[in-house]
Design a protein around this motif. Structure first.
Motif, short mmCIF file in Angstrom:
data_model
loop_
_atom_site.label_atom_id
_atom_site.label_comp_id
_atom_site.label_asym_id
_atom_site.label_seq_id
_atom_site.Cartn_x
_atom_site.Cartn_y
_atom_site.Cartn_z
N VAL A 275 26.77 60.70 92.30
CA VAL A 275 26.98 62.14 92.89
C VAL A 275 28.80 62.16 93.03
CG1 VAL A 275 27.28 63.76 95.01
CG2 VAL A 275 25.08 62.40 93.86
N LEU A 276 29.37 61.09 93.61
CA LEU A 276 30.67 60.85 93.71
C LEU A 276 31.60 60.93 92.15
CD1 LEU A 276 31.48 58.22 96.52
CD2 LEU A 276 31.63 60.63 96.48
N MET A 277 30.68 60.27 91.29
CA MET A 277 31.41 60.30 89.78
C MET A 277 31.24 61.56 89.39
SD MET A 277 32.57 58.57 87.60
CE MET A 277 32.21 56.79 87.60
N THR A 278 30.21 62.55 89.62
CA THR A 278 30.38 63.93 89.25
C THR A 278 31.51 64.78 90.02
OG1 THR A 278 28.02 63.56 88.85
CG2 THR A 278 28.56 66.15 89.10
N ALA A 279 31.33 64.56 91.05
CA ALA A 279 32.47 65.47 91.73
C ALA A 279 33.77 64.87 91.38
CB ALA A 279 32.42 64.93 93.24
N GLY A 280 34.06 63.56 91.17
CA GLY A 280 35.38 63.36 90.58
C GLY A 280 35.44 63.70 89.18
N ALA A 281 34.36 63.81 88.37
CA ALA A 281 34.65 64.51 87.13
C ALA A 281 34.91 66.04 87.19
CB ALA A 281 33.45 64.05 86.11
N LEU A 282 34.01 66.50 87.85
CA LEU A 282 34.60 68.06 88.25
C LEU A 282 35.73 68.31 88.71
CD1 LEU A 282 31.09 69.16 89.57
CD2 LEU A 282 31.95 69.51 87.35
N LEU A 283 36.52 67.40 89.45
CA LEU A 283 37.92 67.65 90.02
C LEU A 283 38.86 67.17 89.01
CD1 LEU A 283 37.51 66.02 93.73
CD2 LEU A 283 38.21 68.15 93.17
N ALA A 284 38.54 66.52 88.22
CA ALA A 284 39.74 65.80 87.15
C ALA A 284 39.49 66.89 86.03
CB ALA A 284 39.08 64.42 86.46
N LEU A 285 38.44 67.63 85.89
CA LEU A 285 38.25 68.57 84.80
C LEU A 285 38.99 69.87 85.46
CD1 LEU A 285 36.99 69.92 82.12
CD2 LEU A 285 35.08 70.64 83.54
N ALA A 286 38.94 70.23 86.77
CA ALA A 286 39.57 71.37 87.23
C ALA A 286 41.17 70.96 87.20
CB ALA A 286 39.24 71.63 88.67
N LEU A 287 41.50 70.04 87.39
CA LEU A 287 43.00 69.41 87.31
C LEU A 287 43.38 69.58 85.68
CD1 LEU A 287 45.27 68.25 88.81
CD2 LEU A 287 44.63 65.89 88.28
N VAL A 288 42.83 69.13 84.92
CA VAL A 288 43.12 69.19 83.29
C VAL A 288 43.19 70.55 83.06
CG1 VAL A 288 42.34 68.84 81.06
CG2 VAL A 288 42.22 66.99 82.80
N VAL A 289 42.10 71.43 83.60
CA VAL A 289 42.26 72.90 83.25
C VAL A 289 43.55 73.71 83.74
CG1 VAL A 289 41.05 75.22 83.35
CG2 VAL A 289 39.86 73.05 82.69
N LEU A 290 43.75 73.33 85.00
CA LEU A 290 44.82 73.87 85.92
C LEU A 290 46.25 73.50 85.08
CD1 LEU A 290 44.08 73.52 89.48
CD2 LEU A 290 44.47 75.72 88.16
N ALA A 291 46.36 72.23 84.67
CA ALA A 291 47.47 71.60 83.91
C ALA A 291 47.80 72.20 82.51
CB ALA A 291 47.37 70.02 83.85
N ALA A 292 46.59 72.21 81.90
CA ALA A 292 46.65 72.95 80.58
C ALA A 292 47.13 74.38 80.69
CB ALA A 292 45.28 72.91 79.83
N LEU A 293 46.63 75.42 81.70
CA LEU A 293 46.86 76.59 81.65
C LEU A 293 48.33 76.80 82.32
CD1 LEU A 293 43.62 78.00 83.51
CD2 LEU A 293 44.61 78.46 81.08
N SER A 294 48.83 75.69 82.98
CA SER A 294 50.08 75.82 83.48
C SER A 294 51.17 75.01 82.63
CB SER A 294 50.21 75.25 84.93
OG SER A 294 49.19 76.14 85.78
N PHE A 295 50.83 74.50 81.59
CA PHE A 295 51.68 73.74 80.84
C PHE A 295 53.08 74.16 80.58
CE2 PHE A 295 53.44 71.81 76.90
CZ PHE A 295 53.60 70.50 77.13
N ARG A 296 53.29 75.28 80.26
CA ARG A 296 54.65 76.00 80.01
C ARG A 296 55.44 75.79 81.31
NH1 ARG A 296 55.71 81.15 80.17
NH2 ARG A 296 57.99 81.73 79.72
N ARG A 297 54.77 76.06 82.38
CA ARG A 297 55.32 76.16 83.59
C ARG A 297 55.88 74.75 84.06
NH1 ARG A 297 54.46 81.27 86.40
NH2 ARG A 297 53.27 82.55 85.11
N LEU A 298 54.89 73.81 84.01
CA LEU A 298 55.00 72.50 84.24
C LEU A 298 56.22 71.55 83.52
CD1 LEU A 298 51.20 71.20 84.39
CD2 LEU A 298 52.91 71.26 86.47
N ALA A 299 56.36 72.23 82.24
CA ALA A 299 57.25 71.51 81.16
C ALA A 299 58.79 72.15 81.65
CB ALA A 299 56.96 71.78 80.03
N SER A 300 58.82 73.16 82.25
CA SER A 300 60.10 73.87 82.47
C SER A 300 60.85 73.53 83.64
CB SER A 300 60.07 75.33 82.38
OG SER A 300 59.49 75.59 80.92
#
Length: 184
Positions: free
Chosen positions: A108-133
């Protein structure tokens, strides 16, 4: 680190610290908020996580808000409140994850961690231009004066903050994982 990304990172940190402390938590007879593992997670939040988030809010505010709002128009009390709320997510995530960790519900913790990591990757990908500037709100939205983060103090701050976060997390895990006793 940017405030929108700090939330899932805080939850991942709290979850991993709860898993590292599962043995000690299971043996503890104290209420969770008085148990040593919870105090370690809280110390990490106050002494490492909050200063890292606060650094970016104080010195690179437009980037910390991902250029979504003009940082100069955000009252400093709101900045402080957001930093405290984000840092409080580490012990909150620890408390939420502790019962699962004590029950050794790793899947259960691994699933929650994977979902959090996925959310983090999606947020970072969507914000890449903003993060890189590295820019101000006006520069980013006006299309002038923005530079890659690696060319200035923001890049050095990002690198240093990740070193501090990983060192603090490693220390916390080291403190929480019981030493292995060699069989004789």
């Amino acid at each position: 680190m940017p405030l929108p990304l700090a939330l899932p990172i805080a939850w991942l940190v709290g979850l991993t610290l709860a898993w590292a402390a599962r043995g000690e938590l299971a043996r503890s007879e104290l209420p969770l908020v008085l148990a040593r593992p919870f105090l370690v997670a809280s110390a990490f939040a106050m002494l490492v996580f909050a200063p890292v988030v606060g650094y970016f809010v104080a010195l690179h505010g437009d980037w910390a808000y991902l250029y979504l709002v003009r940082w100069s128009r955000v009252p400093s009390a709101v900045d402080l409140l957001l930093v405290v709320l984000v840092a409080a997510q580490v012990p909150l995530a620890f408390a939420v994850s502790a019962s699962l960790a004590m029950a050794k519900r790793g899947s259960v913790l691994m699933t929650a961690g994977a979902l959090l990591a996925l959310a983090l990757v999606v947020l970072a990908a969507l914000s890449f231009r903003r993060l890189a500037s590295s820019a101000t709100y006006a520069q980013f939205h006006g299309g002038f004066g923005a530079a890659p983060i690696g060319r200035g103090s923001l890049g050095r701050g990002v690198l240093t903050s990740w070193v501090a976060l990983l060192a603090g997390w490693g220390w916390a895990v080291r403190v929480l994982v019981p030493p292995r006793v060699a069989d004789r």
